[in-house]
Design a protein around this motif. Structure first.
Motif, PDB file in Angstrom:
ATOM      1  N   VAL A 361      53.032 -13.770  56.240  1.00  0.00           N
ATOM      2  CA  VAL A 361      52.145 -13.232  55.199  1.00  0.00           C
ATOM      3  C   VAL A 361      52.137 -14.086  53.943  1.00  0.00           C
ATOM      4  CG1 VAL A 361      52.424 -10.877  56.068  1.00  0.00           C
ATOM      5  CG2 VAL A 361      53.911 -11.690  54.211  1.00  0.00           C
ATOM      6  N   GLU A 362      52.839 -15.197  53.932  1.00  0.00           N
ATOM      7  CA  GLU A 362      52.911 -16.035  52.733  1.00  0.00           C
ATOM      8  C   GLU A 362      51.538 -16.440  52.190  1.00  0.00           C
ATOM      9  OE1 GLU A 362      53.898 -20.453  51.279  1.00  0.00           O
ATOM     10  OE2 GLU A 362      52.431 -19.695  52.690  1.00  0.00           O
ATOM     11  N   PRO A 363      50.542 -16.777  53.034  1.00  0.00           N
ATOM     12  CA  PRO A 363      49.224 -17.115  52.467  1.00  0.00           C
ATOM     13  C   PRO A 363      48.590 -15.971  51.687  1.00  0.00           C
ATOM     14  CG  PRO A 363      49.399 -17.881  54.741  1.00  0.00           C
ATOM     15  CD  PRO A 363      50.591 -17.005  54.488  1.00  0.00           C
ATOM     16  N   LEU A 364      48.967 -14.733  51.996  1.00  0.00           N
ATOM     17  CA  LEU A 364      48.486 -13.570  51.247  1.00  0.00           C
ATOM     18  C   LEU A 364      49.381 -13.272  50.053  1.00  0.00           C
ATOM     19  CD1 LEU A 364      47.799 -11.100  54.199  1.00  0.00           C
ATOM     20  CD2 LEU A 364      46.053 -12.114  52.720  1.00  0.00           C
ATOM     21  N   ALA A 365      50.672 -13.093  50.358  1.00  0.00           N
ATOM     22  CA  ALA A 365      51.618 -12.585  49.370  1.00  0.00           C
ATOM     23  C   ALA A 365      51.881 -13.571  48.240  1.00  0.00           C
ATOM     24  CB  ALA A 365      52.934 -12.214  50.055  1.00  0.00           C
ATOM     25  N   SER A 366      51.587 -14.841  48.437  1.00  0.00           N
ATOM     26  CA  SER A 366      51.795 -15.829  47.376  1.00  0.00           C
ATOM     27  C   SER A 366      50.622 -15.895  46.415  1.00  0.00           C
ATOM     28  CB  SER A 366      52.023 -17.213  47.986  1.00  0.00           C
ATOM     29  OG  SER A 366      50.874 -17.642  48.715  1.00  0.00           O
ATOM     30  N   VAL A 367      49.516 -15.198  46.755  1.00  0.00           N
ATOM     31  CA  VAL A 367      48.284 -15.300  45.964  1.00  0.00           C
ATOM     32  C   VAL A 367      47.907 -13.978  45.307  1.00  0.00           C
ATOM     33  CG1 VAL A 367      45.815 -15.868  46.081  1.00  0.00           C
ATOM     34  CG2 VAL A 367      47.469 -17.173  47.436  1.00  0.00           C
ATOM     35  N   VAL A 368      48.115 -12.850  46.004  1.00  0.00           N
ATOM     36  CA  VAL A 368      47.814 -11.534  45.436  1.00  0.00           C
ATOM     37  C   VAL A 368      49.055 -10.656  45.560  1.00  0.00           C
ATOM     38  CG1 VAL A 368      45.357 -11.699  46.001  1.00  0.00           C
ATOM     39  CG2 VAL A 368      46.927 -10.606  47.622  1.00  0.00           C
ATOM     40  N   PRO A 369      49.208  -9.646  44.683  1.00  0.00           N
ATOM     41  CA  PRO A 369      50.371  -8.756  44.812  1.00  0.00           C
ATOM     42  C   PRO A 369      50.399  -8.096  46.190  1.00  0.00           C
ATOM     43  CG  PRO A 369      49.226  -8.398  42.735  1.00  0.00           C
ATOM     44  CD  PRO A 369      48.352  -9.292  43.542  1.00  0.00           C
ATOM     45  N   TYR A 370      51.556  -8.167  46.839  1.00  0.00           N
ATOM     46  CA  TYR A 370      51.746  -7.590  48.171  1.00  0.00           C
ATOM     47  C   TYR A 370      52.741  -6.452  48.009  1.00  0.00           C
ATOM     48  CZ  TYR A 370      51.913  -7.678  53.311  1.00  0.00           C
ATOM     49  OH  TYR A 370      51.801  -7.365  54.648  1.00  0.00           O
ATOM     50  N   MET A 371      52.208  -5.248  47.821  1.00  0.00           N
ATOM     51  CA  MET A 371      53.017  -4.075  47.538  1.00  0.00           C
ATOM     52  C   MET A 371      53.401  -3.380  48.847  1.00  0.00           C
ATOM     53  SD  MET A 371      52.800  -4.569  44.312  1.00  0.00           S
ATOM     54  CE  MET A 371      53.734  -3.156  43.712  1.00  0.00           C
ATOM     55  N   VAL A 372      54.638  -2.963  48.969  1.00  0.00           N
ATOM     56  CA  VAL A 372      55.103  -2.362  50.214  1.00  0.00           C
ATOM     57  C   VAL A 372      55.629  -0.952  49.971  1.00  0.00           C
ATOM     58  CG1 VAL A 372      55.676  -4.597  51.224  1.00  0.00           C
ATOM     59  CG2 VAL A 372      57.445  -3.309  49.992  1.00  0.00           C
ATOM     60  N   ALA A 373      55.662  -0.182  51.045  1.00  0.00           N
ATOM     61  CA  ALA A 373      56.297   1.129  51.051  1.00  0.00           C
ATOM     62  C   ALA A 373      57.327   1.134  52.170  1.00  0.00           C
ATOM     63  CB  ALA A 373      55.260   2.236  51.255  1.00  0.00           C
ATOM     64  N   SER A 374      58.215   2.100  52.132  1.00  0.00           N
ATOM     65  CA  SER A 374      59.281   2.183  53.132  1.00  0.00           C
ATOM     66  C   SER A 374      58.833   3.038  54.309  1.00  0.00           C
ATOM     67  CB  SER A 374      60.532   2.797  52.499  1.00  0.00           C
ATOM     68  OG  SER A 374      61.572   2.905  53.450  1.00  0.00           O
ATOM     69  N   GLY A 375      59.122   2.540  55.526  1.00  0.00           N
ATOM     70  CA  GLY A 375      58.840   3.292  56.738  1.00  0.00           C
ATOM     71  C   GLY A 375      60.110   3.589  57.504  1.00  0.00           C
ATOM     72  N   ASN A 376      59.964   4.304  58.601  1.00  0.00           N
ATOM     73  CA  ASN A 376      61.143   4.644  59.399  1.00  0.00           C
ATOM     74  C   ASN A 376      61.830   3.415  59.973  1.00  0.00           C
ATOM     75  OD1 ASN A 376      58.540   4.827  60.862  1.00  0.00           O
ATOM     76  ND2 ASN A 376      59.818   5.085  62.681  1.00  0.00           N
TER      77      ASN A 376
END
Length: 620
Positions: A361-376
């Protein structure tokens, strides 16, 4: 030859953890099998049968000579006794024999105590391998701070016998700073940059050099974190799935001008005064809260990771992951922020997979905020305080997720948080902790909803991993509630009181849109163009990011507007304070398959609706 002679007498013990994960299986004939591929190595014991006439060779031996963080390696194999179930494992670090094992009791040396990071069958690209004994494979390796070795096994995954081991392959700069991931900070004018390297603070000082394009540069220091095997809570993360995660650095870039393009690069100042640099990246800073401008948000869950080299152990695990990633990269100029709402890499206790996901995901996460949530699959481990007492995380108990990714939470071990982006106010829940009325999280959610200034930020969005609202998933249908048990019992009061526009969920691996609903009743007969008073919340399941698909119930649910058993993601486009567009795209082609609009004025948000009225008095 010393290594070959040493391993010639090694007794290997690979531990089988397939049944340990207790993962709920929800399958579809074309949607993958849902089993962590590294757990398919189902043997308790593997023997060394090194053959003097068998060999494995890998080239080039040096990768990243021009600064690349990945490289393709050609692996030639030859076996005098080939079989259809021979396979080639990639080990990293390259020394995978008994000398690297941490145990000193209850094990009999020598043995292997670490899982490979990936594998392929020997006949993957050579159909006649079982006849000729010769094959050529191509592996795509990413820089993971250590060298690599390729090992040929016979006996399949159920009874492996080591036949030959290759030469070592390494990157020129194995400790280099890599895989930056952006995230919004706790203030609107703050961006955080998190990355991974091989440098601890006693070797080098981490920082980010950044600034507006064509203006003076600023250097901001970074904090450094890591975690150890002892921080893992259960197998396989604590045993065969363990791999050193390196060092994770986070820097806070503050006092940003709104809507401005900044360039940045990751740096480490070594003790001798020299510097190690990453390549240069850029991002656009957030709009001022309430700013009236075009703002575009991506939301999906359960993407996982996949292998671009065709490593067949992933072909049926996260079959839509690369399509989703690639479609988002293709549309990157039309994306401002991404929310990945849980079940991030599906490492399930195999720590090497976190590096591979951050690389994907580096091409995405290095350019726009890549916000995550916690899953199981990030948090749940038996006996560790997760709301669900299972081992879906493979013993990770949330540690890699909260370390590898920054979120603006008060306590990153409790993954709930609030964040703003322009005209949007987001309340992100952590369904792996108690959300019921009276709980710490419930109180936080009410505060988050109540804090939204709907004049400035009219679009109020709730997101969580498990379905706390509505889903026609077959498993939920069997339970009869069509949601997570106790899911909406308490939360729906808050959604209605504070007039939450849309609630997003993952966990269920398909797409479904629900009518605006309250207390199991659709409160609006419209299906595509909503206008006027805000009454009821639209619930959307967006768990088709890439993992194996989940079947729908055969029961027809009256509140379901659109269903799709396919991989995809959703996009919110706010044109202004009165107009919002929702779109669902398939990952296979990026085309829109479902959409609706919301049009309204501020007075429509303020209007009194059932269980959503402000108190009034007859006094004048």
């Amino acid at each position: 030859m010393g290594f070959f002679l040493k391993v010639a007498v090694i007794l290997f013990c690979l531990v089988h953890f397939t049944d340990a994960h207790n993962i709920r299986q929800k399958l579809h004939s074309d949607g993958g099998d849902g089993v962590q591929p590294l757990s398919k190595i189902q043997i308790l014991k593997a023997v060394s049968q090194l053959h003097e006439n068998a060999f494995v060779s890998a080239y080039p031996v040096l990768l990243g000579t021009e600064g690349e963080d990945f490289g393709w390696v050609t692996v030639n194999i030859s076996s005098p006794n080939p079989s259809q179930d021979d396979w080639v494992a990639v080990f990293s670090p390259a020394n995978f024999n008994a000398s690297t094992c941490p145990y000193n009791e209850d094990y009999y040396e020598p043995y292997i105590c670490t899982s490979p990071i990936k594998y392929k069958y020997a006949n993957y690209s050579s159909a006649d391998y079982a006849t000729t004994g010769n094959s050529t494979l191509k592996f795509r390796l990413i820089n993971q701070r250590a060298d690599f070795a390729f090992a040929l096994f016979s006996g399949g995954l159920s009874n492996p016998k080591l036949v030959a081991v290759s030469n070592n392959v390494t990157f020129l700069y194995p400790k280099a700073p890599l895989y930056p991931r952006l995230a919004l900070g706790k203030l609107w004018d703050e961006m955080t940059v998190t990355w991974t390297s091989g440098y601890n603070i006693d070797e080098a000082v981490p920082f980010v050099e950044w600034g507006l394009e064509r203006e003076a540069r600023t250097r901001s220091p970074a904090g450094t974190l890591t975690f150890s095997r002892r921080d893992m809570c259960a197998a396989p993360a604590r045993t065969v799935g363990w791999r050193d995660p390196g060092f994770i650095h986070t820097s806070f870039l503050k006092d940003l001008w709104p809507n401005s393009v900044y360039s940045y690069k990751l740096g480490h100042r070594l003790s001798n005064g020299s510097y190690i640099w990453s390549k240069v990246y850029s991002f656009k800073s957030s709009p001022y809260p309430g700013q009236d401008s075009l703002q575009r948000v991506i939301v999906f869950g359960d993407m996982g990771k996949a292998e671009r080299d065709g490593s067949n152990e992933y072909a049926d695990y996260q079959p839509g992951s690369l399509n989703t990633t690639d479609q988002l990269i293709k549309d990157l100029d039309n994306i401002d922020i991404v929310f990945h709402i849980g079940d991030i890499p599906y490492a399930n206790g195999y720590i090497s997979q976190w590096d591979q996901f951050t690389s994907q995901v580096e091409p995405l996460a290095s350019v726009v905020p890549y916000m995550v949530a916690s899953g199981n699959h990030e948090r749940d481990t038996t006996g560790t305080g997760s709301f669900y007492d299972t081992n879906d995380s493979g013993g990770e108990c949330g540690v890699p997720a909260e370390t590898m990714y920054y979120v603006p939470a008060e306590n990153r071990a409790k993954f709930w948080y609030a964040t703003d982006y322009g005209m949007f106010h987001f309340c992100i829940a952590d369904t792996e902790h108690d959300w019921r009325e009276g709980s710490e999280q419930y109180k936080f959610m009410e505060k988050c909803f109540a804090s939204a200034n709907r004049h400035k930020q009219p679009w109020l969005i709730f997101a969580a991993h498990r379905v706390l609202g509505y889903s026609s998933d077959s498993w939920y249908g069997e339970e009869g509630s069509f949601d997570e048990p106790m899911g909406r019992d308490d939360m729906q009061k808050l959604w209605q009181r504070y007039k939450v526009d849309i609630a997003f969920y993952g966990h269920v691996h398909n797409y479904e849109r629900i009518c605006p609903i309250y207390q199991n009743q659709c409160v609006n007969s419209e299906t595509s163009n909503y206008s006027g008073t805000v009454n009821g919340t639209i619930h959307v399941v967006v768990g088709g990011g890439g993992s194996h698909l989940s079947d729908f119930s055969t029961l027809q649910t009256f509140w379901s507007i659109y269903k799709d058993l396919d991989f995809g993601y959703t996009k919110l486009t706010a044109y202004n304070h009165s107009s919002l567009l929702f779109e669902y795209m398939k990952s296979s082609d990026g085309k829109v398959y479902d959409s609706f609009t919301i049009s309204r004025d501020y007075k429509d948000v303020l209007a009194c609706v059932h269980d959503g009225c402000e108190p009034t008095t007859l006094a004048t």
